[in-house]
Design a protein around this motif. Structure first.
Motif, PDB file in Angstrom:
ATOM      1  N   PRO B 173     -37.813   3.634 -30.912  1.00 45.43           N
ATOM      2  CA  PRO B 173     -36.789   2.802 -31.055  1.00 45.43           C
ATOM      3  C   PRO B 173     -36.167   2.704 -29.609  1.00 45.43           C
ATOM      4  CG  PRO B 173     -37.760   4.850 -32.346  1.00 45.43           C
ATOM      5  CD  PRO B 173     -38.577   4.578 -31.347  1.00 45.43           C
ATOM      6  N   TYR B 174     -36.801   3.250 -28.415  1.00 44.36           N
ATOM      7  CA  TYR B 174     -36.462   2.940 -26.679  1.00 44.36           C
ATOM      8  C   TYR B 174     -37.037   1.568 -25.840  1.00 44.36           C
ATOM      9  CZ  TYR B 174     -35.495   8.197 -27.810  1.00 44.36           C
ATOM     10  OH  TYR B 174     -34.778   9.112 -28.164  1.00 44.36           O
ATOM     11  N   VAL B 175     -37.303   0.399 -26.087  1.00 46.41           N
ATOM     12  CA  VAL B 175     -37.995  -0.015 -26.008  1.00 46.41           C
ATOM     13  C   VAL B 175     -36.518  -1.871 -26.037  1.00 46.41           C
ATOM     14  CG1 VAL B 175     -39.707  -2.360 -25.921  1.00 46.41           C
ATOM     15  CG2 VAL B 175     -40.539   0.089 -26.872  1.00 46.41           C
ATOM     16  N   GLY B 176     -36.458  -1.343 -27.113  1.00 45.38           N
ATOM     17  CA  GLY B 176     -35.396  -3.054 -27.542  1.00 45.38           C
ATOM     18  C   GLY B 176     -33.816  -2.447 -26.304  1.00 45.38           C
ATOM     19  N   GLU B 177     -33.317  -1.398 -25.859  1.00 48.84           N
ATOM     20  CA  GLU B 177     -32.504  -1.454 -24.756  1.00 48.84           C
ATOM     21  C   GLU B 177     -32.764  -2.670 -23.292  1.00 48.84           C
ATOM     22  OE1 GLU B 177     -29.928   2.328 -22.211  1.00 48.84           O
ATOM     23  OE2 GLU B 177     -32.267   2.416 -22.902  1.00 48.84           O
ATOM     24  N   MET B 178     -34.034  -2.734 -23.316  1.00 47.12           N
ATOM     25  CA  MET B 178     -34.539  -3.673 -22.109  1.00 47.12           C
ATOM     26  C   MET B 178     -33.517  -4.292 -22.139  1.00 47.12           C
ATOM     27  SD  MET B 178     -38.618  -2.090 -21.212  1.00 47.12           S
ATOM     28  CE  MET B 178     -39.105  -2.723 -22.418  1.00 47.12           C
ATOM     29  N   PHE B 179     -34.265  -5.283 -23.341  1.00 49.37           N
ATOM     30  CA  PHE B 179     -33.003  -6.880 -23.401  1.00 49.37           C
ATOM     31  C   PHE B 179     -32.031  -6.789 -23.646  1.00 49.37           C
ATOM     32  CE2 PHE B 179     -37.826  -6.845 -23.665  1.00 49.37           C
ATOM     33  CZ  PHE B 179     -38.300  -7.850 -23.021  1.00 49.37           C
ATOM     34  N   ILE B 180     -31.405  -5.250 -23.659  1.00 42.25           N
ATOM     35  CA  ILE B 180     -29.863  -5.754 -24.179  1.00 42.25           C
ATOM     36  C   ILE B 180     -29.145  -5.403 -22.919  1.00 42.25           C
ATOM     37  CG2 ILE B 180     -28.093  -4.636 -25.558  1.00 42.25           C
ATOM     38  CD1 ILE B 180     -30.207  -3.402 -28.044  1.00 42.25           C
ATOM     39  N   ALA B 181     -27.937  -6.268 -22.440  1.00 41.45           N
ATOM     40  CA  ALA B 181     -27.850  -6.798 -21.617  1.00 41.45           C
ATOM     41  C   ALA B 181     -26.432  -5.453 -21.525  1.00 41.45           C
ATOM     42  CB  ALA B 181     -27.157  -8.110 -21.201  1.00 41.45           C
ATOM     43  N   ALA B 182     -26.141  -4.467 -20.935  1.00 35.26           N
ATOM     44  CA  ALA B 182     -24.504  -4.384 -20.552  1.00 35.26           C
ATOM     45  C   ALA B 182     -24.210  -4.932 -20.228  1.00 35.26           C
ATOM     46  CB  ALA B 182     -25.443  -3.443 -19.305  1.00 35.26           C
ATOM     47  N   PRO B 183     -22.544  -4.627 -20.627  1.00 40.15           N
ATOM     48  CA  PRO B 183     -21.384  -5.376 -20.345  1.00 40.15           C
ATOM     49  C   PRO B 183     -21.438  -6.004 -18.881  1.00 40.15           C
ATOM     50  CG  PRO B 183     -20.761  -3.684 -21.679  1.00 40.15           C
ATOM     51  CD  PRO B 183     -22.145  -3.671 -20.653  1.00 40.15           C
ATOM     52  N   TYR B 184     -21.827  -4.899 -17.879  1.00 41.72           N
ATOM     53  CA  TYR B 184     -21.883  -6.356 -15.741  1.00 41.72           C
ATOM     54  C   TYR B 184     -23.332  -6.560 -16.231  1.00 41.72           C
ATOM     55  CZ  TYR B 184     -25.739  -1.321 -15.983  1.00 41.72           C
ATOM     56  OH  TYR B 184     -26.213  -1.142 -16.680  1.00 41.72           O
ATOM     57  N   GLN B 185     -23.792  -6.893 -16.784  1.00 44.88           N
ATOM     58  CA  GLN B 185     -25.163  -7.579 -16.594  1.00 44.88           C
ATOM     59  C   GLN B 185     -24.603  -8.516 -17.541  1.00 44.88           C
ATOM     60  OE1 GLN B 185     -28.375  -6.126 -18.758  1.00 44.88           O
ATOM     61  NE2 GLN B 185     -29.831  -7.088 -17.669  1.00 44.88           N
ATOM     62  N   LYS B 186     -23.935  -9.010 -18.380  1.00 49.86           N
ATOM     63  CA  LYS B 186     -23.777 -10.034 -19.224  1.00 49.86           C
ATOM     64  C   LYS B 186     -22.425 -10.452 -18.429  1.00 49.86           C
ATOM     65  CE  LYS B 186     -24.129  -8.941 -24.226  1.00 49.86           C
ATOM     66  NZ  LYS B 186     -22.874  -8.024 -25.016  1.00 49.86           N
ATOM     67  N   ALA B 187     -21.763  -9.718 -17.916  1.00 52.08           N
ATOM     68  CA  ALA B 187     -21.334 -11.236 -16.811  1.00 52.08           C
ATOM     69  C   ALA B 187     -21.699 -11.481 -15.968  1.00 52.08           C
ATOM     70  CB  ALA B 187     -19.756  -9.774 -16.326  1.00 52.08           C
ATOM     71  N   LEU B 188     -23.033 -11.191 -15.597  1.00 54.35           N
ATOM     72  CA  LEU B 188     -23.213 -11.409 -14.149  1.00 54.35           C
ATOM     73  C   LEU B 188     -23.971 -12.563 -14.178  1.00 54.35           C
ATOM     74  CD1 LEU B 188     -24.566  -8.101 -12.086  1.00 54.35           C
ATOM     75  CD2 LEU B 188     -22.937  -9.896 -11.221  1.00 54.35           C
ATOM     76  N   ILE B 189     -24.939 -12.328 -15.778  1.00 58.74           N
ATOM     77  CA  ILE B 189     -25.712 -13.750 -16.193  1.00 58.74           C
ATOM     78  C   ILE B 189     -24.595 -14.722 -16.833  1.00 58.74           C
ATOM     79  CG2 ILE B 189     -26.862 -14.609 -19.288  1.00 58.74           C
ATOM     80  CD1 ILE B 189     -26.856 -10.791 -18.806  1.00 58.74           C
ATOM     81  N   GLU B 190     -23.392 -14.557 -17.340  1.00 56.77           N
ATOM     82  CA  GLU B 190     -22.404 -15.543 -17.421  1.00 56.77           C
ATOM     83  C   GLU B 190     -22.199 -16.279 -16.297  1.00 56.77           C
ATOM     84  OE1 GLU B 190     -19.907 -14.230 -19.881  1.00 56.77           O
ATOM     85  OE2 GLU B 190     -20.952 -13.423 -21.658  1.00 56.77           O
TER      86      GLU B 190
END
Lengths: 163, 258
Positions: B173-190
């Motif tokens: 159950p703790y593996v999926g978090e690695m691939f879910i972008a946090a809001p700050y990460q999402k902004a930088l990806i965009e």
């Protein structure tokens, strides 16, 4: 007294690696640049072998001490990460000294790019046999792996390849 | 010289802290093994991996401190931030358990870490790139080590197989978090400043499944509901205890130096 960059390189030949004292910091390839600026400041650029290598501060201090002994005062040691250190920067002489000391030196092209394969055919520094096996990916320090010779049965450290 | 794109960019600072915190907490966990490993060689291996991670952490914190300014240092970032300010993956704060539990946790992080760094070699930020370039060579060895142990324990005795399969089920159950972008990460990806981990998920999954197959283990990674929150400071109950240990000296004797 005017000191040249060439002389500084020469002084550094006498600065040993703190963990493998038979080789110098030049043999190890961690000194990347020596520069004397117009205002006679000496800049020595070094790069770590590993991010967490505890020897880096010791190397930094040894270099400074050596240059102070040579009468230099204005010394600046710069730590640089990129381009990142590779075992290809080790001198041939350093590798031979390392082998004589009992540590198998990094073998060129031994490191496969396949993420999950071991480094093969590592030569035993005791008897020279290449029939050896990996005991552990990590040895007495992060830069070494543990091997054992299948012929003379001696265990030995192998200095891992870093490309 | 740091480009103004990164200086004072809170999203960027948060992301660098996320990378640093994740490595630091895992290193701290791994250090708990020191002197307790099942055999000497593996005790040493675990400590060496911890040392690599700690060295990388120091590089990230120094960089974050440079971006933050205001007297921040790598020490203030590691020692004086609270639980809710820590942005590590939940995976890394899970207790060591037995050797198999530690191996599974390490395997998932190492394999992810390897692909992540490989993608980050292409970031435009030369400072971050230099840290990544250095780290990648080290993480390659970590990944080899933990993959090898997954296979050895999974395809070992019935007991080792059962134990590591159970460990795998617990960690999943703790593996999926690695691939879910946090809001700050999402902004930088965009903004195109950092790559999206989704880009390498398929390649990572294929590699992980290869190893699991060789290890005769089974895991339905894609269909396991992921626990998340670590990246934004919402942690399991374990982190507080880790920080209590980690920060004890600095909290008890403020500004202590040696």
């Amino acid at each position: 007294m005017v000191i040249t960059e060439k002389e500084i390189w020469h002084y550094l030949e006498d600065v040993p690696d703190p963990e493998i004292p038979v080789i110098s910091v030049l043999d190890l390839g961690v000194v990347r640049n020596v520069e004397i600026t117009e205002d006679e400041k000496v800049n020595v650029t070094i790069t770590p072998t590993y991010s967490g290598c505890p020897a880096m501060s010791a190397i930094s201090i040894s270099i400074r001490k050596k240059l102070i002994q040579q009468g230099l005062r204005n010394i600046n040691i710069i730590n640089q990460l990129s381009p990142s250190w590779t075992t290809d920067w080790m001198t041939e002489e350093g590798k031979q000294k390392m082998k004589a000391y009992g540590i198998a030196p990094p073998t060129k092209n031994a490191s496969s790019d396949d993420l999950f394969s071991d480094e093969q055919n590592i030569e035993c520094p005791q008897c020279g046999s290449t029939d050896t096996r990996l005991i552990s990916q990590f040895g007495s320090t992060a830069c070494k792996a543990m091997y054992q010779c299948n012929d003379c049965h001696e265990p030995f450290d192998y200095f891992k390849c870093h490309h | 010289m740091t480009s103004t794109v990164y200086q004072n960019n809170q999203n960027y600072i948060d992301f660098i802290l996320h990378l640093a915190d994740t490595n630091l907490i895992l290193a701290q966990r791994l250090c708990e093994w020191c002197g307790h490993g099942p055999i000497l060689e593996q005790d040493i291996a675990i400590s060496n991996i911890a040392l690599d991670l700690l060295g990388q952490t120091s590089n990230y914190y120094n960089y974050a401190a440079e971006l933050i300014g205001n007297g921040a240092t790598e020490d203030t970032l590691a020692m004086l931030r609270n639980e809710r300010e820590y942005k590590n993956l939940l995976l890394t704060e899970l207790p060591n358990g037995h050797f198999g539990d530690t191996i599974v946790r390490q395997f998932f992080y190492d394999s992810f870490h390897y692909f992540l760094l490989e993608q980050f070699l292409k970031v435009k930020d030369l400072k971050l790139q230099s840290i990544v370039e250095k780290s990648l060579k080290e993480v390659k060895y970590h990944t080899k080590w933990s993959s090898e142990w997954m296979i050895r324990l999974g395809d070992g005795t019935q007991e080792s197989h059962d134990k590591i399969q159970e460990a795998l089920n617990n960690v999943l159950p703790y593996v999926g978090e690695m691939f879910i972008a946090a809001p700050y990460q999402k902004a930088l990806i965009e903004e195109g400043l950092i790559p999206d981990p989704i880009n390498f998920k398929a390649a990572w999954l294929a590699k992980v499944n290869d190893i699991l197959e060789e290890a005769t283990l089974t895991a339905d990674i894609e269909n396991t509901y992921p626990q998340k929150g670590g990246k934004v400071g919402v942690h399991t109950e374990h982190l507080g205890f880790i920080l209590t240990d980690l920060q004890y000296m600095q909290r008890t004797y403020p500004n202590l130096q040696w």
